[in-house]
Design a protein around this motif. Structure first.
Motif, mmCIF file in Angstrom:
data_model
loop_
_atom_site.group_PDB
_atom_site.id
_atom_site.type_symbol
_atom_site.label_atom_id
_atom_site.label_comp_id
_atom_site.label_asym_id
_atom_site.label_seq_id
_atom_site.Cartn_x
_atom_site.Cartn_y
_atom_site.Cartn_z
ATOM 1 N N PHE A 131 -66.390 -25.327 -13.890
ATOM 2 C CA PHE A 131 -66.017 -25.332 -12.471
ATOM 3 C C PHE A 131 -67.240 -25.124 -11.584
ATOM 4 O O PHE A 131 -67.443 -25.850 -10.597
ATOM 5 C CB PHE A 131 -64.961 -24.258 -12.196
ATOM 6 C CG PHE A 131 -64.602 -24.122 -10.754
ATOM 7 C CD1 PHE A 131 -63.840 -25.092 -10.119
ATOM 8 C CD2 PHE A 131 -65.029 -23.033 -10.019
ATOM 9 C CE1 PHE A 131 -63.510 -24.980 -8.783
ATOM 10 C CE2 PHE A 131 -64.709 -22.911 -8.687
ATOM 11 C CZ PHE A 131 -63.942 -23.885 -8.060
ATOM 12 N N PHE A 132 -68.081 -24.122 -11.912
ATOM 13 C CA PHE A 132 -69.290 -23.867 -11.123
ATOM 14 C C PHE A 132 -70.241 -25.055 -11.180
ATOM 15 O O PHE A 132 -70.876 -25.409 -10.184
ATOM 16 C CB PHE A 132 -70.009 -22.615 -11.606
ATOM 17 C CG PHE A 132 -69.228 -21.352 -11.422
ATOM 18 C CD1 PHE A 132 -68.334 -21.193 -10.373
ATOM 19 C CD2 PHE A 132 -69.383 -20.303 -12.306
ATOM 20 C CE1 PHE A 132 -67.615 -20.032 -10.201
ATOM 21 C CE2 PHE A 132 -68.665 -19.128 -12.148
ATOM 22 C CZ PHE A 132 -67.787 -18.989 -11.100
ATOM 23 N N GLY A 133 -70.339 -25.687 -12.355
ATOM 24 C CA GLY A 133 -71.178 -26.873 -12.482
ATOM 25 C C GLY A 133 -70.679 -28.012 -11.620
ATOM 26 O O GLY A 133 -71.470 -28.725 -10.990
ATOM 27 N N LEU A 134 -69.354 -28.201 -11.581
ATOM 28 C CA LEU A 134 -68.785 -29.261 -10.750
ATOM 29 C C LEU A 134 -68.974 -28.980 -9.261
ATOM 30 O O LEU A 134 -69.265 -29.894 -8.482
ATOM 31 C CB LEU A 134 -67.295 -29.445 -11.071
ATOM 32 C CG LEU A 134 -66.986 -30.090 -12.416
ATOM 33 C CD1 LEU A 134 -65.483 -30.068 -12.683
ATOM 34 C CD2 LEU A 134 -67.517 -31.512 -12.470
ATOM 35 N N VAL A 135 -68.812 -27.729 -8.858
ATOM 36 C CA VAL A 135 -69.016 -27.371 -7.451
ATOM 37 C C VAL A 135 -70.474 -27.594 -7.061
ATOM 38 O O VAL A 135 -70.764 -28.177 -6.001
ATOM 39 C CB VAL A 135 -68.585 -25.909 -7.186
ATOM 40 C CG1 VAL A 135 -69.048 -25.441 -5.817
ATOM 41 C CG2 VAL A 135 -67.080 -25.765 -7.308
ATOM 42 N N ALA A 136 -71.399 -27.160 -7.911
ATOM 43 C CA ALA A 136 -72.825 -27.369 -7.619
ATOM 44 C C ALA A 136 -73.160 -28.859 -7.603
ATOM 45 O O ALA A 136 -73.962 -29.312 -6.779
ATOM 46 C CB ALA A 136 -73.687 -26.631 -8.639
ATOM 47 N N LEU A 137 -72.532 -29.625 -8.484
ATOM 48 C CA LEU A 137 -72.753 -31.073 -8.500
ATOM 49 C C LEU A 137 -72.219 -31.711 -7.219
ATOM 50 O O LEU A 137 -72.860 -32.600 -6.640
ATOM 51 C CB LEU A 137 -72.080 -31.699 -9.723
ATOM 52 C CG LEU A 137 -72.257 -33.199 -9.909
ATOM 53 C CD1 LEU A 137 -73.721 -33.539 -10.143
ATOM 54 C CD2 LEU A 137 -71.409 -33.676 -11.074
ATOM 55 N N PHE A 138 -71.065 -31.264 -6.762
ATOM 56 C CA PHE A 138 -70.498 -31.774 -5.514
ATOM 57 C C PHE A 138 -71.434 -31.478 -4.340
ATOM 58 O O PHE A 138 -71.672 -32.343 -3.486
ATOM 59 C CB PHE A 138 -69.113 -31.161 -5.265
ATOM 60 C CG PHE A 138 -68.535 -31.534 -3.938
ATOM 61 C CD1 PHE A 138 -68.039 -32.811 -3.712
ATOM 62 C CD2 PHE A 138 -68.487 -30.613 -2.909
ATOM 63 C CE1 PHE A 138 -67.508 -33.162 -2.480
ATOM 64 C CE2 PHE A 138 -67.964 -30.954 -1.673
ATOM 65 C CZ PHE A 138 -67.466 -32.230 -1.462
ATOM 66 N N VAL A 139 -71.971 -30.258 -4.287
ATOM 67 C CA VAL A 139 -72.906 -29.894 -3.217
ATOM 68 C C VAL A 139 -74.157 -30.762 -3.303
ATOM 69 O O VAL A 139 -74.668 -31.245 -2.284
ATOM 70 C CB VAL A 139 -73.270 -28.388 -3.293
ATOM 71 C CG1 VAL A 139 -74.413 -28.044 -2.354
ATOM 72 C CG2 VAL A 139 -72.054 -27.531 -2.983
ATOM 73 N N ALA A 140 -74.651 -30.996 -4.522
ATOM 74 C CA ALA A 140 -75.850 -31.827 -4.702
ATOM 75 C C ALA A 140 -75.604 -33.260 -4.253
ATOM 76 O O ALA A 140 -76.447 -33.856 -3.570
ATOM 77 C CB ALA A 140 -76.285 -31.797 -6.162
ATOM 78 N N ALA A 200 -81.751 -31.696 -4.970
ATOM 79 C CA ALA A 200 -82.406 -31.514 -6.273
ATOM 80 C C ALA A 200 -82.182 -30.109 -6.804
ATOM 81 O O ALA A 200 -81.936 -29.922 -8.010
ATOM 82 C CB ALA A 200 -83.898 -31.805 -6.157
ATOM 83 N N SER A 201 -82.243 -29.109 -5.931
ATOM 84 C CA SER A 201 -82.045 -27.739 -6.394
ATOM 85 C C SER A 201 -80.639 -27.541 -6.940
ATOM 86 O O SER A 201 -80.448 -26.919 -7.996
ATOM 87 C CB SER A 201 -82.343 -26.745 -5.281
ATOM 88 O OG SER A 201 -81.410 -26.853 -4.243
ATOM 89 N N ALA A 242 -76.792 -28.617 -13.654
ATOM 90 C CA ALA A 242 -77.166 -28.910 -15.045
ATOM 91 C C ALA A 242 -77.233 -27.634 -15.868
ATOM 92 O O ALA A 242 -76.828 -27.614 -17.041
ATOM 93 C CB ALA A 242 -78.499 -29.646 -15.094
ATOM 94 N N SER A 243 -77.715 -26.547 -15.266
ATOM 95 C CA SER A 243 -77.795 -25.299 -16.023
ATOM 96 C C SER A 243 -76.408 -24.787 -16.396
ATOM 97 O O SER A 243 -76.203 -24.291 -17.502
ATOM 98 C CB SER A 243 -78.561 -24.241 -15.233
ATOM 99 O OG SER A 243 -77.790 -23.735 -14.173
#
Length: 142
Positions: free
Chosen positions: A20-29, A49-50, A56-57
């Motif tokens: 879930f956190f990865g998907l949220v960060a991907l959405f923000v990216a 990029a950040s 990815a992490s």
């Protein structure tokens, strides 16, 4: 040696939250990248990029935890052979370092973005300090 520092009842929830956190960060990216394409601002590109590195992490950590859980037989670690156990240790160590490096890179890029500077030396300093902290850390798991 600890491979997995989570209680047994939390095994599925941690992987779900990491995805879930990865998907949220991907959405923000992706949203920041869309803004970069419309505006052409360098800060939006760095912000994107950040968050890509942070996303990815989280996905790497979810893969690591999923692999460890799937490697366990019904007997737990006692049911594994020594070679299976050593393979899990090598993969978990590599994945953990990769997770740390990606997350720290994302945080360093995010800090660099907030400074509103174009000096590459500042970015390299942030990355050097972040990587040195990861490499010189005594207990990298926690």
């Amino acid at each position: 040696m600890y491979i997995y520092l989570v209680p047994n009842w939390f095994y599925g929830y941690d992987i779900a939250s990491e995805i879930f956190f990865g998907l949220v960060a991907l959405f923000v990216a992706l949203y920041a990248w869309k803004i970069y394409k419309m505006s052409g601002e360098r800060s939006s590109k760095m912000f994107s990029a950040s968050f890509m590195f942070i996303s990815a992490s989280y996905f790497i950590l979810a893969f690591l935890n999923l692999f460890i859980i799937s490697s366990l037989s019904e007997g737990g670690f006692r049911g594994l052979s020594f070679s299976d156990f050593s393979n899990i240790l090598v993969l978990s160590t590599f994945s953990l370092y990769l997770n740390l490096l990606f997350f720290v890179t994302g945080m360093a890029l995010l800090a660099y973005t907030t400074l509103k500077t174009d000096k590459k030396r500042t970015l390299y300093m942030f990355l050097a300090v972040a990587y040195a902290a990861v490499i010189l850390s005594v207990n990298k798991i926690t």
